[in-house]
Design an enzyme around this catalytic site. Structure first.
Site, PDB file in Angstrom:
ATOM      1  N   CYS A   1      40.831  34.704  25.302  1.00 13.09           N
ATOM      2  CA  CYS A   1      41.367  34.152  24.051  1.00 13.09           C
ATOM      3  C   CYS A   1      40.557  34.659  22.840  1.00 13.09           C
ATOM      4  CB  CYS A   1      41.406  32.638  24.129  1.00 13.09           C
ATOM      5  SG  CYS A   1      42.447  31.893  22.856  1.00 13.09           S
TER       6      CYS A   1
ATOM      7  N   HIS B   1      45.174  32.139  28.586  1.00  9.19           N
ATOM      8  CA  HIS B   1      44.190  31.315  29.289  1.00  9.19           C
ATOM      9  C   HIS B   1      44.366  31.399  30.810  1.00  9.19           C
ATOM     10  CE1 HIS B   1      42.340  29.210  25.864  1.00  9.19           C
ATOM     11  NE2 HIS B   1      43.519  29.368  25.301  1.00  9.19           N
TER      12      HIS B   1
ATOM     13  N   GLU C   1      42.381  30.333  32.967  1.00 12.69           N
ATOM     14  CA  GLU C   1      41.869  29.084  33.553  1.00 12.69           C
ATOM     15  C   GLU C   1      42.883  27.949  33.440  1.00 12.69           C
ATOM     16  OE1 GLU C   1      41.229  28.456  29.252  1.00 12.69           O
ATOM     17  OE2 GLU C   1      41.049  30.185  30.589  1.00 12.69           O
TER      18      GLU C   1
END
Length: 377
Positions: free
Chosen positions: A265, A349, A351
């Site tokens: 990001c 993202h 994650e």
């Protein structure tokens, strides 16, 4: 805590404010009911189209300084999860240790929440943290308006007729407000990871710990050039990437080394600037759980979670770099990768938390690069 206690607490704390108002920088005003704390707030109004995951988004440091608008019509229906921690003292269900948004705007507030892991209601949680919430407005209409203005507008939530100025968080170094101030260690794994915290989401820590890593988490402005590590990760974070001159300088020096680098990001934007690129503000920001990207390495497409208004302009990157991922909606850059060295980054993202986990495999790619670099295999 039984449901009646929630309602009793809400009514006891509820002040007699007839209507609250959302004011946008173009002068548009929306009258609404309020929940949470009866306080006024100012910030950058953004939107999110996700159906679930509001506890994760509300605690995501990438939303620092922003007033979050949800287009999904019902928010609060499963309350707020319990406050439990892993053995490494990482919250199991939140992405940081506090609420990061400056306000919340929704269409319908569900005041009868229920979930097996619920600790309290959304309204109570906002109240305890002095964060205002508005409901009873057409959030999809607001999102359309925001989208036509680059995905965001300055705005303020007013509970009374006070004179509150607009606040532009993009003028501030927000990482100073959300990053840690001293080094923190996690785990005792095989791979030594230096993790630069620009506004870190906790699930990055969880993803690395599951992959046998020892993590050294350092502040946003930490000089990591002389440190020894197996791999470097640049976390997500809020704000305008051009403000972060110091870490960009350190990154330019790190690019002369050979240890693997993985940017996420904001970390992607900073790596791109260090590599000679620029950033600009998107006409239509990416703020949802369903942003489609395509890998230019494999030709495979993935659905990703995103929250950003800035993007990399790769035209000035040297021939040593190439685009790793592209956005399938607007064809903008969603990641870069070095042709020869183990450096790569993504705008989305991997994650998740909240959002789809389709691209968590990128952490495995990073670990594989460390193995090859560490053992020269």
């Amino acid at each position: 805590m039984p449901y009646p206690i929630y309602m009793e607490k809400m009514e006891k704390n509820k002040e007699k404010i007839k209507k609250a108002i959302l004011v946008l920088e173009d002068g548009t005003r929306y009258e609404a009911d309020y929940f949470g704390a009866p306080v006024s707030s100012s910030g950058e109004v953004v939107f999110n189209t996700a159906m679930t995951g509001y506890p994760e988004s509300i605690t995501d440091p990438s939303y620092k300084g922003q007033i979050l608008t949800y287009t999904y019509p019902i928010i609060g229906n499963y309350g707020i999860p319990s406050f439990s921690y892993t053995k490494e003292f990482i919250s199991e269900f939140y992405e940081s240790d506090r609420i990061q948004v400056s306000g919340l705007i929704i269409s319908y507030y569900s005041n009868r929440p229920y979930h097996w892991n619920m600790n309290q209601s959304l309204s109570n949680w906002l109240y305890e943290n002095e964060i205002p919430g508005l409901y009873g407005v057409d959030t999809r209409f607001i999102a359309k308006k925001l989208r036509k203005n680059g995905g965001s507008m300055l705005g303020k939530i007013l509970m009374r007729n006070e004179d509150l100025p607009f606040y532009d968080p993009n003028q501030d170094n927000l990482s100073e407000k959300v990053s840690i101030h001293e080094k923190i260690m996690y785990g005792n794994g095989k791979y030594k990871i230096l993790l630069v915290d620009f506004g870190l989401k906790n699930n990055i820590l969880r993803c690395l710990l599951r992959r046998d890593c020892s993590i050294i988490r350092v502040p946003w402005d930490y000089n990591f050039i002389k440190d020894e590590y197996d791999g470097l990760i640049l976390s997500n974070g809020p704000g305008n990437p051009k403000i972060y001159e110091k870490p960009i300088h350190y990154l330019r020096l790190a690019l002369k080394k050979k240890q693997p680098i993985f940017g996420i990001c904001l970390g992607n934007q900073l790596l791109g600037i260090a590599a000679g690129g620029e950033t600009y503000k998107l006409k239509y920001a990416h703020r949802s759980h369903n942003q489609p990207v395509i890998s230019l390495e494999t030709g495979k497409s993935f659905i990703t979670s995103q929250n950003h208004g800035y993007v990399l302009d790769t035209r000035n990157l040297s021939g040593e770099w190439k685009i790793f991922f592209r956005n399938l909606n607007d064809n903008t850059c969603e990641g870069i990768i070095h042709n020869n060295k183990p450096f790569f980054s993504v705008q989305f993202h991997p994650e998740a938390s909240s959002g789809p986990q389709d691209t968590e495999f990128l952490f495995d790619i990073f670990i594989d690069l460390i193995k090859k670099s560490k053992y020269n295999t």
